[in-house]
Scaffold this active site. Structure first.
Site, PDB file in Angstrom:
ATOM      1  N   LYS A   1      -1.063  -1.921   0.295  1.00  0.00           N
ATOM      2  CA  LYS A   1      -1.999  -1.975   1.555  1.00  0.00           C
ATOM      3  C   LYS A   1      -2.972  -0.850   1.682  1.00  0.00           C
ATOM      4  O   LYS A   1      -4.189  -0.969   1.733  1.00  0.00           O
ATOM      5  CB  LYS A   1      -1.315  -2.390   2.739  1.00  0.00           C
ATOM      6  CG  LYS A   1      -0.306  -3.581   2.827  1.00  0.00           C
ATOM      7  CD  LYS A   1       0.444  -3.662   4.300  1.00  0.00           C
ATOM      8  CE  LYS A   1       1.278  -2.797   4.777  1.00  0.00           C
ATOM      9  NZ  LYS A   1       2.310  -2.542   3.952  1.00  0.00           N
TER      10      LYS A   1
ATOM     11  N   ARG B   1       7.701  10.433   0.525  1.00  0.00           N
ATOM     12  CA  ARG B   1       7.835  10.386   2.040  1.00  0.00           C
ATOM     13  C   ARG B   1       9.238   9.951   2.610  1.00  0.00           C
ATOM     14  O   ARG B   1      10.170   9.507   1.833  1.00  0.00           O
ATOM     15  CB  ARG B   1       7.179   8.801   2.322  1.00  0.00           C
ATOM     16  CG  ARG B   1       5.783   8.886   2.928  1.00  0.00           C
ATOM     17  CD  ARG B   1       5.037   7.596   3.190  1.00  0.00           C
ATOM     18  NE  ARG B   1       5.698   6.462   3.742  1.00  0.00           N
ATOM     19  CZ  ARG B   1       5.019   5.588   4.061  1.00  0.00           C
ATOM     20  NH1 ARG B   1       3.556   5.222   3.703  1.00  0.00           N
ATOM     21  NH2 ARG B   1       5.464   4.443   4.404  1.00  0.00           N
TER      22      ARG B   1
ATOM     23  N   ARG C   1      13.710  -1.227   5.336  1.00  0.00           N
ATOM     24  CA  ARG C   1      12.312  -1.614   5.409  1.00  0.00           C
ATOM     25  C   ARG C   1      11.908  -3.146   5.308  1.00  0.00           C
ATOM     26  O   ARG C   1      10.977  -3.707   5.932  1.00  0.00           O
ATOM     27  CB  ARG C   1      11.309  -0.703   5.184  1.00  0.00           C
ATOM     28  CG  ARG C   1      11.462   0.636   5.793  1.00  0.00           C
ATOM     29  CD  ARG C   1      10.720   1.751   5.283  1.00  0.00           C
ATOM     30  NE  ARG C   1       9.436   1.655   4.842  1.00  0.00           N
ATOM     31  CZ  ARG C   1       8.725   2.100   3.707  1.00  0.00           C
ATOM     32  NH1 ARG C   1       9.425   3.104   3.022  1.00  0.00           N
ATOM     33  NH2 ARG C   1       7.227   1.956   3.735  1.00  0.00           N
TER      34      ARG C   1
END
Ligand code: AP5
Ligand code: MG
Length: 213
Positions: free
Chosen positions: A13, A160, A171
């Protein structure tokens, strides 16, 4: 042009939104990036968001909806914007609808980048992130010019915090439970465009460009 980027964590995205924003000159609004900038700057919002993000949970809607509805009312959004990572729950989608309805506006495209879970888990291990400017790279598919260093600002790249395999798996389950229902939501509105996210970065960009015209 008002665009929503849908898709699982790591579907691409952010990478694709960066390209659309450059081509159409409309702002890229990523709630994840906004939260990470607040964590970096140690703001009250950052402190609250961090406790959820580190666990791979969603930040509560109360902290998220007003942030986005305020942001899209700014002057630079008058010709459109790309929302990346918002909405992520039906409640967020309804809050967005309400804010848009008040202004007689609506979403033009919801782009769903589809990537199977197995590929996501593999992909995330190779993602590298610039803690200063937020740029994203990949050790195989989007290498920086100098290994481990951000092209844009020269900062050392890191993983991250939420890209550990266990957190990525969590997630993904949060995504399937809370965010995937939005695919039907936007299909019913007639704005959903599905894109195969496994065909290589450049091909995904080309497919999205075809959709946007
Ligand atoms: P957020 O930052 O939005 O993370 P996410 O949705 O989990 O998505 P990612 O940013 O991980 O992936 P991406 O789809 O942008 O993929 P990318 O382009 O980097 O949110 C993080 C957290 O913040 C959430 O877990 C939540 O806690 C909180 N949050 C954010 N918004 C919220 C909201 N609205 N409500 C509540 N909480 C919220 O690509 C991934 C990697 O793959 C990169 O390395 C890239 O180079 C590579 N790549 C991209 N495309 C391809 C391709 N086609 N082929 C090969 N490699 C590719
Ligand atoms: Mg992203």
């Amino acid at each position: 042009m008002k665009i929503i980027m849908l898709g699982a964590p790591g579907a691409g995205k952010g990478t694709q939104a960066e390209r659309i924003t450059a081509k159409y000159n409309i702002p890229h609004i990523s709630t994840g990036d906004i939260f990470r900038a607040n964590i970096r700057d140690n703001t009250p919002l950052g402190k609250k968001a961090k406790s959820y993000m580190d666990k791979g949970e969603l930040v509560p809607d109360e902290l998220t909806c007003d942030l986005v509805t305020d942001r899209i009312s700014k002057d630079d959004c008058k010709d459109g914007y790309i929302l990346d990572g918002f909405p992520r729950t039906i409640a967020q989608a309804e809050a967005l609808d309400k804010a848009l309805e008040k202004r007689g506006e609506s979403i033009d495209f919801a782009i769903d980048i589809e990537v199977p879970d197995e590929e996501i888990v593999h992909r995330m291990q190779g993602r590298r992130f610039c803690p200063k400017c937020g740029a994203t790279y990949h050790i195989e598919s989007l290498k920086p010019k100098v290994e481990g260093i951000c092209d844009k600002c020269g900062t050392e790249l890191i993983l991250r915090d939420d890209d550990k395999p266990e957190t990525v798996k969590h997630r993904l389950s949060v995504y399937h439970e809370q965010t995937q229902p939005l695919v039907d939501y936007f299909e019913k509105k007639g704005v959903l465009k599905k894109i195969n996210g496994t065909i290589g970065l450049e091909n995904v960009t080309a497919e999205i460009s075809k959709v946007l015209g």
